[in-house]
Design an enzyme around this catalytic site. Structure first.
Site, PDB file in Angstrom:
ATOM      1  N   LYS A   1       8.532  72.464  73.027  1.00 41.95           N
ATOM      2  CA  LYS A   1       8.667  72.320  71.580  1.00 41.95           C
ATOM      3  C   LYS A   1       9.849  73.137  71.071  1.00 41.95           C
ATOM      4  O   LYS A   1      10.107  74.251  71.548  1.00 41.95           O
ATOM      5  CB  LYS A   1       7.365  72.781  70.910  1.00 41.95           C
TER       6      LYS A   1
ATOM      7  N   SER B   1      -1.816  72.270  65.036  1.00 44.86           N
ATOM      8  CA  SER B   1      -0.546  71.613  65.384  1.00 44.86           C
ATOM      9  C   SER B   1      -0.423  71.178  66.838  1.00 44.86           C
ATOM     10  O   SER B   1       0.530  70.483  67.182  1.00 44.86           O
ATOM     11  CB  SER B   1       0.638  72.518  65.034  1.00 44.86           C
TER      12      SER B   1
ATOM     13  N   SER C   1       2.173  69.719  63.839  1.00 39.28           N
ATOM     14  CA  SER C   1       3.621  69.765  63.897  1.00 39.28           C
ATOM     15  C   SER C   1       4.189  69.482  65.288  1.00 39.28           C
ATOM     16  O   SER C   1       5.370  69.179  65.405  1.00 39.28           O
ATOM     17  CB  SER C   1       4.120  71.151  63.445  1.00 39.28           C
TER      18      SER C   1
END
Ligand SMILES: [Mg+2]
Ligand SMILES: [Zn+2]
Lengths: 476, 101, 488
Positions: free
Chosen positions: C80, C179, C155
């Site tokens: 990420k 997330s 997210s």
């Protein structure tokens, strides 16, 4: 109307740990710009702080020396504001639960004891340094100081004069140096003092409006700034004006304070507990360990010196000025030297040598044992006081023992009467005019003759013996 | 308009160093008002005797030892700076004297 | 034979170590897959083809020398954008960090590399992890492999989409309020948020420091266990990381859950839960019952307040965490600034997206003078009440089960107009972050719309072993196989 000043001090001292408070960068002072920096003290994305254990140890030591209560449970908080010297645009500090609180520092002003309340002492991190010397109005930022450990020490408004403030700062600096907590070097910025000053009619119970004087570079500067500010405020009030709450700077060249920042909307620092750090718990055992490691502090030590060694207030004060000086003195006395003579030698000749060499007593070539030995050699007439000065100077340079120096240079005092008699007779023979004058009743001429004998013996003759034999010979 | 005025929004934007035009201020006032009104449901709970949960972990006294480690080479420290002179991070004029420890 | 990119991490690891395949071949298979499919999904923000090949070559060399190539030998993973890597850029999908090159690797990046993992590149996300749909990315729009008109969740939307589309063996995400789990749920993969303190946060760009945790998104539960074995553990660089031993989580996957008590919070199964989701979660509970678990009702009376608490705490912490992006030391600086204040304001206003600005504003407000007690302090108090609710519930059960997300993936733009509506996407996941618990989302079937649904399990702090055992047992016995995402 008579006025009195009400003064509180806020002092930031850099704690002299080896590494910074939240990262492993060196705290070394004079490194080239931005070389003692890492992702943590630069506030780069993704980094986390970890508290330096030594910061807590030293802060607790300072707190105990200032008679503070040490919080069993304290935490660190974020203080939020934007400034280019802030790596994260928040400072890790302590807000409502400082490590140390409710203490006092006993000082003496003109020989009178006074107790200054310590509101709190809390841990925080230092900021970077901005330089404004670059062209085009731009500034440079050096993050070497970013994250150096700071202890902020705040007093109650207990100070009443510039002298009080000076005595407080001096005593505080002395204690922190005794504890080896801080170098307290104002030029290097490791001690920074701010004074909150207000005046009020003497006897009034409410406080006047205060101003805050910042960025003063020396203790005497602080004293002068306070004196100026008190006078300014009183004159302002007397002339019908009112003091404005503001931050003022100090111009040492013109000897005045000046408006730096008007009171704007009160600061809104949005303090909240630092989630990246866990609470600090100083339990009784930890506190006790630190308490036991504390050295004897300057004021009690001074009083002990007066009592134990019969020193004057002045001498005891000078000798306890630094821990190194006091330790040196006691080591010499313990090496069997006379206390008063030791005091005189340290404060006189040795200090002069140190001052000239810009050296500290802790790094002095003359060991306390050697100084003691030298003093004993004076006492047992091995050398004269005059020769001793020469010996001390040589010890200071070479670090040799006084015995060795005296032997090598043949400086042993001549106490043998027949040897002195020989010199005296020669001097009298060489100075018939002065002998005449003496016989005519001019007693003062003896001094001249003694001097001649000392000169002829190259200072080695025992002056008392010289005097005695000279008078005997003249009387013949 | 509820509990948040555009003036409040302006004040908070000042603290946060954000600039908002009038339309943005009004929109934010509306949105923040809605969200904060939702948050007001917390007032239904009596928390007079509740210790705030100030830390996520129930740990204390996590320290590093006072040992000097490696710092960054200066060229790496300055590498991502929008402006530097090889020694310093360079910033535009600093007008106010606010700040510092 | 199935292509290597369709295999799980543990299959790849075993094959590489057994020399059935080289790490280089596996990496190539994934790089080809990315080249072919990612243009449709847009999960990667950067692909490190040469770097991955070099890492794979090192693994193969080690194996050729007969050395231990690590517990993740040759396993290709995606990272990420919020996790710091020396390689490539670390942008948090924000304009303010465009081109930012981190001088340090996150602790977990070093750990993964030491265990032979191969890094394929970085994955898209909501800017600074603020969002539930990845629509807040300043870089690109990531699509849900199950339906390209739908969001992947957020997210960690890029991390979930990449796993679902076989664009990496597993990925790293971060979870502040759901997330990892919510996008895993929306994309039909497994996502676990470990207990707060289990995984070092050093090198994770902070959103909300007291809530953030790194975790893996994987193709199955066994891979989640494998990944946690490497990710977990005390880190001297993170004062909030727990100094606890890390069990071998793969050993916990015994398949035996007899006698375990599964708690159903009554508050999570009210009418407000849609019929389809309810039916799916209830049948998941039936599966566990069938395996010998005991189901008990528990109550979490303060759950209703979790969202309010969460948005106070996370915005407050974020307002301070994001203050450092000021244009001085790194990242974007607005070129037209005459003085420092102007630089701050122009830089932040231009380079933060609307959701980030909104949260900074909210967080600044709840901390500001006069409001701290009413919002921030109050939220901290209620956070404790929520944690105590869970503590009480866990005296009655070992695992708590809820839906992961109230809805499956939604279409782009469906919730962007109303921030509060978007915040409700996290309604089932945020309480685990507030209570510092571990939580996992496991697929529990496809909805009528063809989109995946997920069930969430939570466990006591640091009891990831039981959490994984239950999730694994469910996965093995549910009889559900989602199949491959259509990517259409
Ligand atoms: Mg301070
Ligand atoms: Zn550093």
């Amino acid at each position: 109307m008579e006025y009195e000043a009400v003064i509180g001090m806020e002092v930031h001292v850099e704690i002299n740990t080896k590494s910074k408070v939240f990262c492993a960068c060196s705290t070394h002072f004079s490194a080239p710009a931005n070389t003692n920096v890492c992702p943590i003290c630069l506030g780069m994305p993704g980094v986390l702080p970890v508290l330096n254990r030594e910061m807590v140890n030293k802060s607790v030591a300072a707190g105990l020396a200032l008679n503070c209560t040490i919080s069993r449970w304290s935490k660190l908080d974020r203080k939020n504001y934007f400034y280019p010297d802030m790596a994260k645009n928040y400072q890790i500090s302590q807000y409502d639960l400082p490590l140390c609180s409710n203490g006092h520092l006993d000082i003496e002003v003109d020989g009178q004891p006074k107790s200054i309340g310590i509101t709190r002492a809390h841990m925080e991190e230092d900021t970077a340094r901005n330089t404004h010397t670059l062209g085009g109005g731009q500034s440079g930022v050096d993050f070497n100081r970013s994250g150096v450990p700071l202890l902020e020490i705040v007093t109650e408004p207990d100070l009443r004069s510039a002298q009080d403030a000076y005595a407080y700062l001096t005593a505080l600096k002395q204690i922190l140096q005794y504890l080896d907590v801080s170098d307290c070097n104002m030029e290097e910025g490791s001690l920074r003092a701010e004074a909150n000053i207000s005046v009020r009619p003497k006897g009034a119970s409410v406080f006047g409006t205060k101003t805050e004087v910042k960025n003063v570079a020396s203790f005497s500067g602080v004293m002068k700034a306070i004196e100026y500010e008190i006078k300014r405020q009183v004159e302002l009030i007397e002339s019908g004006g009112a003091v404005e709450q503001e931050t003022r700077g100090w111009d040492p060249d013109r000897g005045i304070t000046f408006t730096q920042r008007k009171k704007e909307s009160a600061h809104d620092y949005r303090y909240f507990p630092e989630p990246d750090l866990v609470p600090v718990v100083v339990d009784a055992a930890w506190e006790q360990r630190i308490r036991e490691s504390l050295p004897e502090l300057p004021l009690p030590r001074k009083h002990r010196f007066m009592e134990q060694y019969g020193l004057s207030d002045y001498d005891a004060n000078v000798l306890t000025g630094t821990q190194a000086m006091a330790d040196y003195f006691e080591a010499a006395v313990q090496a069997d030297a006379d206390a008063k003579k030791t005091a005189n030698w340290i404060m006189g000749d040795l200090q002069a040598l140190l001052t000239e060499a810009k050296a500290d007593i802790s790094a002095c070539n003359v060991t306390p044992a050697c100084l003691a030995e030298m003093i004993r050699m004076i006492n047992d007439n091995t050398i004269s006081g005059k020769i001793a000065k020469e010996v001390l100077a040589e010890m200071f340079v070479s670090g040799k023992s006084p015995k060795q120096i005296v032997e090598e240079k043949g400086l042993v005092q001549i106490t043998d009467a027949s040897a002195i008699e020989g010199i005296v007779r020669q001097v009298l023979a060489d100075n018939p005019q002065q002998v005449e004058q003496f016989k005519a009743g001019k007693d003062r001429v003896v001094g001249f003759l003694v001097g001649q004998v000392m000169k002829a013996s190259r200072g080695k003759a025992n002056p008392e013996k010289v005097n005695e034999i000279l008078r005997n010979e003249l009387a013949k | 308009m509820g509990k948040i005025s555009t003036k409040d929004v302006e004040y908070v934007a000042g603290l946060a160093q954000l600039a908002l035009d009038d339309a943005a201020k009004e929109r934010l006032a509306r949105e923040m008002d809605e969200i904060l009104s939702y948050m007001d449901k917390l007032n239904e709970l009596d928390t007079a005797n509740v210790e705030p949960m100030m830390h996520a972990m129930e740990m204390t006294n996590v320290f590093r030892e006072d040992v000097v480690g490696e710092s960054l080479p200066r060229e790496i420290a300055l590498r991502d700076a929008p402006q530097h002179d090889g020694e310093y991070f360079i910033v535009p004029k600093i007008l106010d004297t606010e700040g510092s420890a | 034979m199935t292509a290597w990119h369709e295999k799980t991490a543990h299959e790849i690891r075993n094959a590489v170590r057994a020399r059935h395949v080289s790490a280089a071949e596996v990496a190539e298979s994934y790089l080809n897959r990315i080249a072919a499919v990612d243009p449709k999904v847009d999960s990667y923000t950067q692909v490190w083809a040469d770097f991955a090949r070099a890492q794979a070559a090192r693994v193969d060399e080690k194996i050729a020398r007969g050395e231990d190539a690590g517990r993740l030998a040759g396993v290709p993973i995606g990272i990420k954008e919020v996790i710091c890597t020396k390689q490539g850029h670390t942008t948090c999908s924000s304009r303010i960090l465009e081109g930012y090159q981190s001088p340090h690797d996150a602790t977990i990046i070093r750990k993964l590399e030491a265990e032979g993992a191969v890094f394929l590149g970085k994955l898209n996300m909501d800017e600074f992890a603020m969002g539930s749909s990845t629509e807040n990315s300043a870089i690109k729009t990531t699509r849900n492999p199950w339906n390209l008109r739908c969001v992947p969740g957020g997210s960690s939307g890029g991390s979930a989409a990449a796993v679902a589309a076989d664009l990496c063996a597993f990925s790293l995400g971060s979870d502040t309020g759901g997330s990892i789990r919510q996008p895993a749920c929306l994309c039909g993969c497994v996502g676990i948020k470990p207990t707060y303190g289990r995984v070092s946060r050093y090198g994770l760009v902070a959103f909300a420091s007291s809530l953030d945790q790194i975790g893996p998104l994987t193709k199955d539960v066994e891979d989640a266990a494998l990944a946690l074995n490497v990710l977990c553990g005390k880190d001297a660089m993170d004062a909030t990381s727990a100094n606890l031993p890390v069990p071998d989580f793969t050993q916990a996957l015994t398949g035996d859950i007899r006698g375990l008590r599964i708690g159903m919070p009554v508050e999570c199964f009210t009418e407000s839960l849609g019929a389809e989701m309810r039916e799916k979660v209830l049948s998941a509970i039936e599966v566990l019952k069938g395996q010998g678990a005991e189901v008990v009702e528990v109550s979490l009376p303060t759950l209703d307040y979790a969202l309010a608490v969460y948005y106070i705490i996370c915005t407050a912490e974020a307002s301070a965490n994001l203050a450092r992006f000021d244009g001085v030391r790194y990242g974007f600086r607005h070129p037209a600034a005459g003085d420092v204040r102007e630089m701050y304001v122009k830089t932040k206003t231009a380079a933060f997206g609307p959701e980030v600005r909104r949260r900074i504003m909210l967080g600044t407000y709840v901390l500001s003078s006069g409001y701290y007690d009413a919002y921030y302090l109050k939220a901290q108090k209620v956070r404790r009440l929520i944690k105590e609710d869970f503590d009480r519930a866990f005296t009655k059960c070992d695992i708590i089960v809820t839906p992961t997300s109230p809805t499956p993936a939604f279409e782009f733009g469906a919730k962007t107009a109303d921030p509060l509506e978007m915040y409700l996407s996290d309604i089932y996941t945020i309480s685990t972050n507030l209570a510092t618990l571990p939580g996992i989302s496991v697929p529990c079937g496809l909805c009528a719309s063809g989109l995946p649904a997920g069930v969430q399990f939570m466990a006591k702090p640091f009891d990831e072993a039981t959490l994984l055992r239950v999730a694994h047992c469910y996965e093995k016995n549910s009889g559900i196989t989602l199949g491959k995402a259509p990517i259409a």
